[in-house]
Enzyme design. Structure first.
Site, PDB file in Angstrom:
ATOM      1  N   LYS A 173     -38.086  18.653  13.938  1.00 38.94           N
ATOM      2  CA  LYS A 173     -38.490  19.478  12.798  1.00 38.94           C
ATOM      3  C   LYS A 173     -38.714  20.925  13.224  1.00 38.94           C
ATOM      4  CE  LYS A 173     -42.372  20.690  11.139  1.00 38.94           C
ATOM      5  NZ  LYS A 173     -42.055  22.043  10.685  1.00 38.94           N
ATOM      6  N   GLU A 246     -47.765  21.779  23.797  1.00 38.23           N
ATOM      7  CA  GLU A 246     -47.597  23.092  24.430  1.00 38.23           C
ATOM      8  C   GLU A 246     -48.132  24.117  23.452  1.00 38.23           C
ATOM      9  OE1 GLU A 246     -46.870  23.527  27.377  1.00 38.23           O
ATOM     10  OE2 GLU A 246     -45.667  21.815  28.010  1.00 38.23           O
ATOM     11  N   CYS A 280     -44.989  32.449  24.229  1.00 40.00           N
ATOM     12  CA  CYS A 280     -46.263  31.838  24.626  1.00 40.00           C
ATOM     13  C   CYS A 280     -46.684  32.338  26.001  1.00 40.00           C
ATOM     14  CB  CYS A 280     -46.143  30.326  24.609  1.00 40.00           C
ATOM     15  SG  CYS A 280     -44.770  29.712  25.579  1.00 40.00           S
ATOM     16  N   GLU A 377     -54.822  36.072  21.362  1.00 36.94           N
ATOM     17  CA  GLU A 377     -53.379  36.087  21.619  1.00 36.94           C
ATOM     18  C   GLU A 377     -52.713  36.872  20.485  1.00 36.94           C
ATOM     19  OE1 GLU A 377     -51.271  32.417  20.684  1.00 36.94           O
ATOM     20  OE2 GLU A 377     -49.829  32.808  22.271  1.00 36.94           O
TER      21      GLU A 377
HETATM   22  P1  NAD Z   1     -47.865  26.753  14.393  1.00 34.19           P
HETATM   23  O1  NAD Z   1     -48.814  25.933  15.174  1.00 34.19           O
HETATM   24  O2  NAD Z   1     -48.326  27.332  13.115  1.00 34.19           O
HETATM   25  O3  NAD Z   1     -46.549  25.900  14.026  1.00 34.19           O
HETATM   26  C1  NAD Z   1     -45.803  25.239  15.008  1.00 34.19           C
HETATM   27  C2  NAD Z   1     -45.067  24.066  14.368  1.00 34.19           C
HETATM   28  O4  NAD Z   1     -46.025  23.075  13.972  1.00 34.19           O
HETATM   29  C3  NAD Z   1     -44.299  24.412  13.096  1.00 34.19           C
HETATM   30  O5  NAD Z   1     -43.101  23.662  13.047  1.00 34.19           O
HETATM   31  C4  NAD Z   1     -45.246  23.971  11.987  1.00 34.19           C
HETATM   32  O6  NAD Z   1     -44.570  23.666  10.772  1.00 34.19           O
HETATM   33  C5  NAD Z   1     -45.878  22.736  12.601  1.00 34.19           C
HETATM   34  N1  NAD Z   1     -47.208  22.394  12.105  1.00 34.19           N
HETATM   35  C6  NAD Z   1     -48.156  23.225  11.598  1.00 34.19           C
HETATM   36  N2  NAD Z   1     -49.276  22.529  11.303  1.00 34.19           N
HETATM   37  C7  NAD Z   1     -49.035  21.234  11.629  1.00 34.19           C
HETATM   38  C8  NAD Z   1     -49.812  20.031  11.591  1.00 34.19           C
HETATM   39  N3  NAD Z   1     -51.062  20.028  11.103  1.00 34.19           N
HETATM   40  N4  NAD Z   1     -49.255  18.888  12.015  1.00 34.19           N
HETATM   41  C9  NAD Z   1     -47.991  18.866  12.504  1.00 34.19           C
HETATM   42  N5  NAD Z   1     -47.205  19.980  12.565  1.00 34.19           N
HETATM   43  C10 NAD Z   1     -47.725  21.142  12.137  1.00 34.19           C
HETATM   44  O7  NAD Z   1     -47.367  27.858  15.406  1.00 34.19           O
HETATM   45  P2  NAD Z   1     -46.431  29.102  15.113  1.00 34.19           P
HETATM   46  O8  NAD Z   1     -47.234  30.151  14.448  1.00 34.19           O
HETATM   47  O9  NAD Z   1     -45.184  28.617  14.469  1.00 34.19           O
HETATM   48  O10 NAD Z   1     -46.073  29.543  16.619  1.00 34.19           O
HETATM   49  C11 NAD Z   1     -46.830  30.401  17.400  1.00 34.19           C
HETATM   50  C12 NAD Z   1     -47.716  29.673  18.376  1.00 34.19           C
HETATM   51  O11 NAD Z   1     -46.953  28.792  19.193  1.00 34.19           O
HETATM   52  C13 NAD Z   1     -48.409  30.618  19.349  1.00 34.19           C
HETATM   53  O12 NAD Z   1     -49.763  30.273  19.506  1.00 34.19           O
HETATM   54  C14 NAD Z   1     -47.673  30.406  20.676  1.00 34.19           C
HETATM   55  O13 NAD Z   1     -48.394  30.732  21.825  1.00 34.19           O
HETATM   56  C15 NAD Z   1     -47.341  28.965  20.569  1.00 34.19           C
HETATM   57  N6  NAD Z   1     -46.237  28.644  21.466  1.00 34.19           N
HETATM   58  C16 NAD Z   1     -46.498  27.898  22.581  1.00 34.19           C
HETATM   59  C17 NAD Z   1     -45.494  27.618  23.481  1.00 34.19           C
HETATM   60  C18 NAD Z   1     -45.749  26.794  24.718  1.00 34.19           C
HETATM   61  O14 NAD Z   1     -44.794  26.299  25.305  1.00 34.19           O
HETATM   62  N7  NAD Z   1     -46.964  26.611  25.150  1.00 34.19           N
HETATM   63  C19 NAD Z   1     -44.201  28.110  23.254  1.00 34.19           C
HETATM   64  C20 NAD Z   1     -43.975  28.875  22.116  1.00 34.19           C
HETATM   65  C21 NAD Z   1     -45.008  29.132  21.229  1.00 34.19           C
END
Ligand code: NAD
Length: 474
Positions: A173, A246, A280, A377
Site C-alpha cells: 500500500k 522504520e 528519514c 524532525e
Molecule cells: P505517515 O506515518 O503519515 O504515513 C506512512 C504510511 O502509513 C502511509 O502509507 C500512510 O497512509 C500509512 N498510515 C498512516 N496512518 C496509519 C495507521 N494508523 N495504520 C496503518 N497505516 C497508516 O508518514 P509520512 O508523513 O507519509 O512520511 C514521513 C515520515 O516517514 C517521516 O517521519 C520519516 O522520517 C518517516 N520515514 C522513515 C523512514 C525509515 O526508514 N525509518 C524512511 C522514510 C520515511
C-alpha cells in the site's frame, strides 16, 4: 482521462482492478495539477487482496527458493526496462528531480536483485550423536507493506523483496500522496509474479489502518512517522501481528576540526538537503567544531544559495518541491517559528508565490538546543548548524533526542571518528560518507526511530517464524 476512470489500476489476485468506490486525485507538487487518479479501495477490494494473498501463500510458501529468486530477478528486469517511463511518473507525483527518480528506480531493481542473490538460512541442521536438530525459518503468511511518500518506490521494494524471497505473499500500500508509480509497477508485474503473491492497492487515509487491522495480515512492515508506528504497534498488540517499523529520525552530522572544509561542506550539505530534506536519514542537525564553524558555515551557505530549485522535470534542477501541502505548511511554519524565536538565519530560503510547494534551502545559525528546529524532525529543506567545543559534549547533545535512526561523522582521523560514532545511539553511523544503503546491510532504528531490522539476512529473517524439529536418534 475521464472523471470516472482511474489512470492506474490496482493489482488484486493477478488482475488489474479499477474503482468500485471513489477515485482519488493525485497532485503534482510542482504544479498542483492532477498527475493521476487512483481507486480508493473498498473494504471488499481490500479483503479480496488479502484473501488472494492467503490463497497464493499455500503454494508460494512451499515453492523452491530458486523459483522465488527467479521471480524477483524477472520483476527487477521488467522494472529496469521501464525505468524512463516510471521515473517520469515518479517525478510527476513526488516532485524529485528526474535524475533522483531514476536512481530510486535503480534502487528498486538493486533491492530485488540483491534479495534474489541473498543467501539466507531457510533450513539449518545440527547433528550430534544423539540428536538431529533442524531449524527452519518458515514464512509468516500475508504481509502488509505500508510506505510513505518520500521514496515510494524504493521503500516498497524493501518490503516486497524480502517478503517474497522468504515465501510470504504481500499486499502493498503506497501513500495516498504517491500511489501512481507503485500501481504502475503492479500493472507491469501482473504477468511476472504469480497471481495473489503480490497485490498492490491504493486508497485514502483510512486504508492503512484497515489493512493493518485486517485479520488475514500476519505481519506489518511499515515505514512512516513515529506517531503512525505507535498506532500500528498498539493495534498489532491485539492480534500479536508481527511488526517491523522504520520510523522518524533527527540525525546528527558531526564535523570534527581536522576536516578539509571545502571538501566536506558540500558533502554534508547534500546529506541534509537531498530530496529536499525529505529523507528519514537526512542530517537534520549539523554539529560543527568551533575551530572550523565559521569557515564551514560560509561554504555551506554559499552552496545553499546556489542550488537550483524547481520542477523536477526541468533540466538542471537539483531540488524539487516539498511533496504535499500539509508538509509544506509544516515546514514553512517551522521556519517562521524559528525566526520568531530570535534565531538567526544564515540563509533565508525564499518561499515563492505561485503554484508548487517550493521552499529554497534555509540554514539556521547556531539556534538554542531546545528550539523546535533542533528537537523536531523538519522533513524539509531547513537545517540548523550548531557549534560545539569537545567530543563528550557533542555526543551528549547528539544523543539528546527521542530518535535514533542514523548519523554521520566527518574527520581525517578514522580511529577517532569510529570511536565517536560508536557512542552515538542510532542504528547506523556513516563515517566520511553520505548515507550508503545496501540490500545486504542491516538497517534499523534505535529508540523511537523503529522496531526491528530491514535488509540483510537479519532483515529477511524478520519475515519468518523459527521452527525447531528436534529428532532423538535411537
Ligand atoms: P505517515 O506515518 O503519515 O504515513 C506512512 C504510511 O502509513 C502511509 O502509507 C500512510 O497512509 C500509512 N498510515 C498512516 N496512518 C496509519 C495507521 N494508523 N495504520 C496503518 N497505516 C497508516 O508518514 P509520512 O508523513 O507519509 O512520511 C514521513 C515520515 O516517514 C517521516 O517521519 C520519516 O522520517 C518517516 N520515514 C522513515 C523512514 C525509515 O526508514 N525509518 C524512511 C522514510 C520515511
Amino acid at each position: 482521462m475521464t472523471r470516472t476512470e482511474p489512470t492506474h489500476r490496482m493489482l488484486i489476485d493477478g488482475r488489474l482492478v479499477g474503482a468500485d468506490g471513489d477515485l482519488l486525485d493525485v497532485l503534482n507538487p510542482a504544479t498542483e495539477q492532477i498527475a493521476g487518479r487512483v481507486p480508493d479501495a473498498t473494504d471488499a477490494q481490500l479483503s479480496a487482496a488479502v484473501e488472494a494473498a492467503e490463497r497464493a501463500f499455500v503454494s508460494w510458501s512451499v515453492s523452491p527458493v530458486e523459483e522465488r529468486r527467479a521471480v524477483l530477478r524477472a520483476a527487477a528486469a521488467v522494472v529496469g526496462e521501464h525505468t524512463e517511463e516510471l521515473a517520469a511518473l515518479l517525478t510527476a507525483e513526488q516532485g524529485k528531480p528526474l535524475a533522483d527518480a531514476r536512481s530510486e528506480l535503480m534502487a528498486f531493481v538493486a533491492w530485488f536483485d540483491g534479495h534474489a542473490a541473498m543467501d539466507y538460512p531457510a533450513d539449518e541442521v545440527t547433528e550430534t550423536e544423539t540428536h538431529r536438530v533442524r531449524v527452519r525459518h518458515v514464512p509468516l503468511g500475508v504481509v502488509a507493506g505500508i510506505v510513505p511518500w518520500n521514496f515510494p518506490v524504493g521503500q516498497i521494494s524493501w518490503k516486497i523483496a524480502p517478503a517474497l524471497l522468504t515465501g510470504n505473499t504481500i499486499v502493498a500500500k503506497p501513500s495516498p500522496y504517491t500511489p501512481l508509480t507503485t500501481l504502475r509497477i503492479g500493472e507491469l508485474l501482473a504477468d511476472v509474479v504469480p497471481a495473489g503473491v503480490l497485490n498492490v492497492i491504493s486508497g485514502g487515509d483510512s486504508l492503512g489502518p484497515r489493512l493493518s487491522e485486517h485479520p488475514g495480515i500476519r505481519k506489518i512492515a511499515l515505514t512512516g512517522s513515529t506517531a503512525t508506528g505507535r498506532k500500528v504497534m498498539a493495534s498489532a498488540a491485539r492480534s500479536l501481528t508481527r511488526v517491523t517499523l522504520e520510523l522518524g529520525g533527527n540525525d546528527a552530522a558531526i564535523v570534527l576540526p581536522d576536516v578539509d572544509v571545502d571538501e566536506v561542506a558540500p558533502r554534508v550539505f547534500w546529506t541534509c538537503f537531498g530530496n529536499s530534506g525529505q529523507i528519514c536519514i537526512a542530517a537534520k542537525r549539523v554539529y560543527v567544531h568551533e575551530d572550523v564553524y565559521d569557515a564551514f558555515a560560509e561554504r555551506f551557505a554559499q552552496i545553499a544559495r546556489s542550488v537550483k530549485v524547481g520542477n523536477g522535470l526541468e533540466e538542471g534542477v537539483q531540488l524539487g518541491p516539498i511533496q504535499n501541502r500539509a508538509q509544506y505548511e509544516k515546514v514553512v511554519g517551522l521556519i517562521k517559528k524559528t525566526v520568531d524565536s530570535g534565531a538567526k538565519l544564515l540563509v533565508e530560503g525564499s518561499i515563492p508565490d505561485g503554484p508548487g510547494y517550493f521552499v529554497h534551502p534555509t540554514v539556521v545559525d547556531n539556534p538554542a538546543d531546545d528550539s523546535a528546529i533542533v528537537t523536531q524532525e523538519p522533513f524539509g529543506p531547513v537545517v540548523p548548524l550548531l557549534r560545539f567545543r569537545d567530543v563528550d559534549e557533542v555526543v551528549r547533545r547528539a544523543n539528546d533526542s527521542e530518535y535514533g535512526l542514523g548519523g554521520t561523522v566527518w574527520s581525517r582521523d578514522l580511529a577517532a571518528a569510529e570511536e565517536l560514532a560508536a557512542r552515538i545511539e542510532t542504528g547506523t553511523v556513516w563515517i566520511n560518507q553520505e548515507q550508503l544503503l545496501s540490500p545486504m546491510q542491516q538497517f534499523s532504528g534505535h529508540k523511537a526511530s523503529g522496531f526491528g531490522t530491514e535488509n540483510g539476512v537479519e532483515g529477511a529473517l524478520e519475515y519468518t517464524n523459527t521452527q525447531v524439529l528436534s529428532v532423538r536418534k535411537e
